[in-house]
Each structure stands twice: as C-alpha cells, then as structure tokens.
Design an enzyme around this catalytic site. Sequence first.
Site, short mmCIF file in Angstrom:
data_model
loop_
_atom_site.label_atom_id
_atom_site.label_comp_id
_atom_site.label_asym_id
_atom_site.label_seq_id
_atom_site.Cartn_x
_atom_site.Cartn_y
_atom_site.Cartn_z
N GLY A 1 0.83 -1.21 0.00
CA GLY A 1 0.00 0.00 0.00
C GLY A 1 0.85 1.25 0.00
CB THR A 2 3.99 2.06 1.82
OG1 THR A 2 3.41 1.75 3.10
CG2 THR A 2 4.93 3.24 1.96
CG ASN B 1 -4.85 3.95 9.67
OD1 ASN B 1 -5.07 5.01 9.09
ND2 ASN B 1 -3.81 3.77 10.45
CD GLN C 1 -7.35 -0.28 7.51
OE1 GLN C 1 -8.22 -1.15 7.64
NE2 GLN C 1 -6.10 -0.49 7.91
N GLY D 1 -2.69 -5.89 -0.05
CA GLY D 1 -3.11 -7.28 0.10
C GLY D 1 -3.31 -7.73 1.54
CG HIS D 2 -0.59 -6.56 4.92
ND1 HIS D 2 -0.66 -6.23 6.26
CD2 HIS D 2 -0.08 -5.48 4.30
CE1 HIS D 2 -0.18 -5.00 6.44
NE2 HIS D 2 0.17 -4.53 5.26
CB THR E 1 10.33 -10.28 -12.10
OG1 THR E 1 11.35 -10.07 -13.09
CG2 THR E 1 9.60 -11.58 -12.39
CB CYS F 1 2.95 3.24 12.07
SG CYS F 1 2.12 2.19 10.90
C1 LIG Z 1 -1.78 -0.48 6.26
C2 LIG Z 1 -2.07 0.81 5.60
C3 LIG Z 1 -1.20 1.34 4.64
C4 LIG Z 1 0.11 0.69 4.28
O1 LIG Z 1 -0.04 -0.50 3.57
P1 LIG Z 1 1.27 -1.48 3.48
O2 LIG Z 1 0.86 -2.52 2.49
O3 LIG Z 1 1.47 -2.01 4.84
O4 LIG Z 1 2.39 -0.64 3.00
C5 LIG Z 1 -1.54 2.53 4.03
N1 LIG Z 1 -2.68 3.17 4.36
C6 LIG Z 1 -3.54 2.70 5.27
C7 LIG Z 1 -4.78 3.45 5.56
C8 LIG Z 1 -3.26 1.51 5.93
O5 LIG Z 1 -4.10 1.05 6.85
#
Ligand SMILES: *Cc1c(COP(=O)(O)O)cnc(C)c1O
Length: 392
Positions: free
Chosen positions: A73-74, A155, A183, A204-205, A241, A329
Amino acid sequence: MSGRLVYLDNNATTPIAPEVREAMMPYLTNLYGNPSSMYSFAGEVADGLKKAQASVAALLGATPEEITFTSCGTESDSTAILSAVRTFPEKRHIITTRVEHPAVKNLCENISLFTGHKYRLTQLKVDEKGMLDLAEYEAALSDDTAIASIMWANNETGVIFPIAEMAKMAKKRGILFHTDAVQAVGKIPIDLASLDIDFLSSSGHKLHAPKGVGVLYVKKRTPFTPFLIGGHQERGRRGGTENVASIIALGKASELAATHIGQENSHVRALRDRLEQGLLARIPKAILNGDKDNRLPNTSNISFEYVEGESILLHMNRQGICASSGSACTSGSLEPSHVLRAMGVPFTAAHGSIRFSLSVYNTQEEIDFVLEALPPIIASLRKLSPFWKEGL
Ligand SMILES: *Cc1c(COP(=O)(O)O)cnc(C)c1O
C-alpha cells in the site's frame, strides 16, 4: 503462543484466508516461470496474473487495464502522489488531511525532499468526530494544486470520508485526486467506474492476502509517470518481475472479499456493535472515538480514561486478546496518535485509547470473552492510577 487467540487487530494486518493460501501454492511450487517468457509453461503464469487482475478490477468496479500491482500500500501511495508532482512539476501545492496514514502523511510532509522543489502543503482539519469540513477543502483547491490525496477510511477510527463528492470537486477544477483506500477495500462497496477518482491505493495484507503486495488503480486517460522504472512489466507502469504468488493470492482474496462484503455489513458490524456497546455499558469513563455512523463496520476505537493503552494491551495479551493502541506505526513512542490529537481528544483519554478491528473470521463467543475479560483489567489498572482518583 499456546492457548486461545482472539485476534481483533485486522486493521494492522489480517490472517491469510485458507482459500487464498491454496490458490497461491502452485505458484510457489510448480508454476515458477517468469510471466514475461515466451514458452507456454510461463504463459500459464501470465494467464494467472491476468485472472488476478480481472478479480481485483471486479471488486473495485474498474477495468483490468486500470489495475497495476505494487509491493505494498505504501508503494501505491508514493507512486500516485509522486506521479502527479512529476507530471505537473510547475504545480507546487498538495492537499491532504491531518489524519492520513504515515504512508501519505510523511511523504507529503517530505515531498520537497524527494523532488528538489518547494511545495505548499494543506493538511485539512478534522472535527472532534474525525470528520472533514468540505468548505475548507473547496477553498484549498487551486490552479497550483498538483494532487489532492484523501484517505477513504481512517485506519485508527474507521471514519469514512465523502470521497465521491471530494473527487468530483477536484475533477471540476481539473485537479488529480488520489485516495488511500487500504482500509475501505473489501469492507464497503466501491465502484470506480462511476467515480472521478484518478488513483486508488490498496494493500493485500489488509484483505486476507499476504504482506508485500499492493494495488494501484490508475483511471483510464489519467496522466501517469511511473515510480519504479525498469522492464516493461505491468505495461511499463512498474518495472520489476511480478510477485506472482502474492498477486495470485490478492486476486483470490478479492474474489472472497466480493462475496464477503455483505457479511461485513451484517455479521462483522453486529459483532463490532456488540463489543462496543458492551464495553461502553460495563466500563465507566469509556468514550467512543470517531463518528458513530460514518464508520467502517469492523472498527471501534475506545478511550478508557486515566489508564495507559500500552498497559491495557499487555494485560489483554496475557489472555490472548490482540488489539492495538493508537496505530501500530506510532506505538513505541509515548506520543498519542496523530489522528486522536487532530480530533482534539484530551490527553487523559488519548493515552488510553484501544482500537479493536474485526474480520469475518471473528465469532460471538470471542467477543463475549473480551466483554468478560476487559472490565476487570481496566478496573485494576485504574486502582493504580493517581489520576483516576482525582478524575472521580
Ligand atoms: C496499512 C495501511 C497502509 C500501508 O499498507 P502497506 O501494504 O502495509 O504498505 C496505508 N494506508 C492505510 C490506511 C493503511 O491502513
């Protein structure tokens, strides 16, 4: 860890769904070909990627060509925002909010560093319920604005912003609009075809797929400058890749999310409300943080006044209950979360805030266990607090 585990920290990360693990397994064993290779063995892998892209697109109401896979996500957040500033180097203003995830907040605060230019940054205020003022947003939009980046759902509190309306307002002024929807995806319905959103980030996570894979949606015809420059993977939008197994996993997780989205609003919401109402009824001086209605169905952020969030977590941990204080974080520092501070939550309450975030895998039995376990923990910690006596 032995014994039972009650996992209520799904906004930090989620367990991998069994169906997702199963779907990715062949790509960790037999199907190891590079999807860019020319033989049919690798073609099978490329087909898997295509299918995953279609599944992600379907969940978001997008077309497959609008979906690019990233490492997280970052990375998606960085790519969207840096794309806009590199595409329009003459525009030196960015609009965001005070309550963004660090992936957006810290990037925007340091954007001059990454680009060698000076930028003006507008960080929109939130009120005590965590809601934005659309008049402040509208007034901030200017011809100098390179991009507005506003999270879809917070979040820490789960508060949902009026993204459809905000994207429309940006579009009217010809300004690019990005939303960090990490989120929101899978928890509330999203139909990008009907919205004026240029860029959307997801991860994804947070969606029962593994860590280390993300999605960047780029609307058709939105100008785009890549972040990772290399090979022609992802149609030149991101070199490197492909993380094949994780992308396959995210495709499967998106299919599951599409079928679970009704349950988010029924099963998950009901459990969340049971937990929240139970805690607020059983524990004095407990306060809900964030707008009660305008919120994700899975998140509850509650302040227990005159106790430390870290101490609460420690005691919950002994009974196998996982949640978080502030956000993962920011924990480790004694500063209360920037989100709660932006909402003006008093220090005595912000320090004792706990975020519970549920998923479709939680059960009523687990919630009832927490409802029994937590009140005595808060009561015993308050007995040790000199402030609690004053507070009464
Ligand atoms: C977890 C989160 C991210 C970061 O996602 P990662 O895949 O861990 O880099 C960014 N924005 C929000 C709102 C999140 O909750």
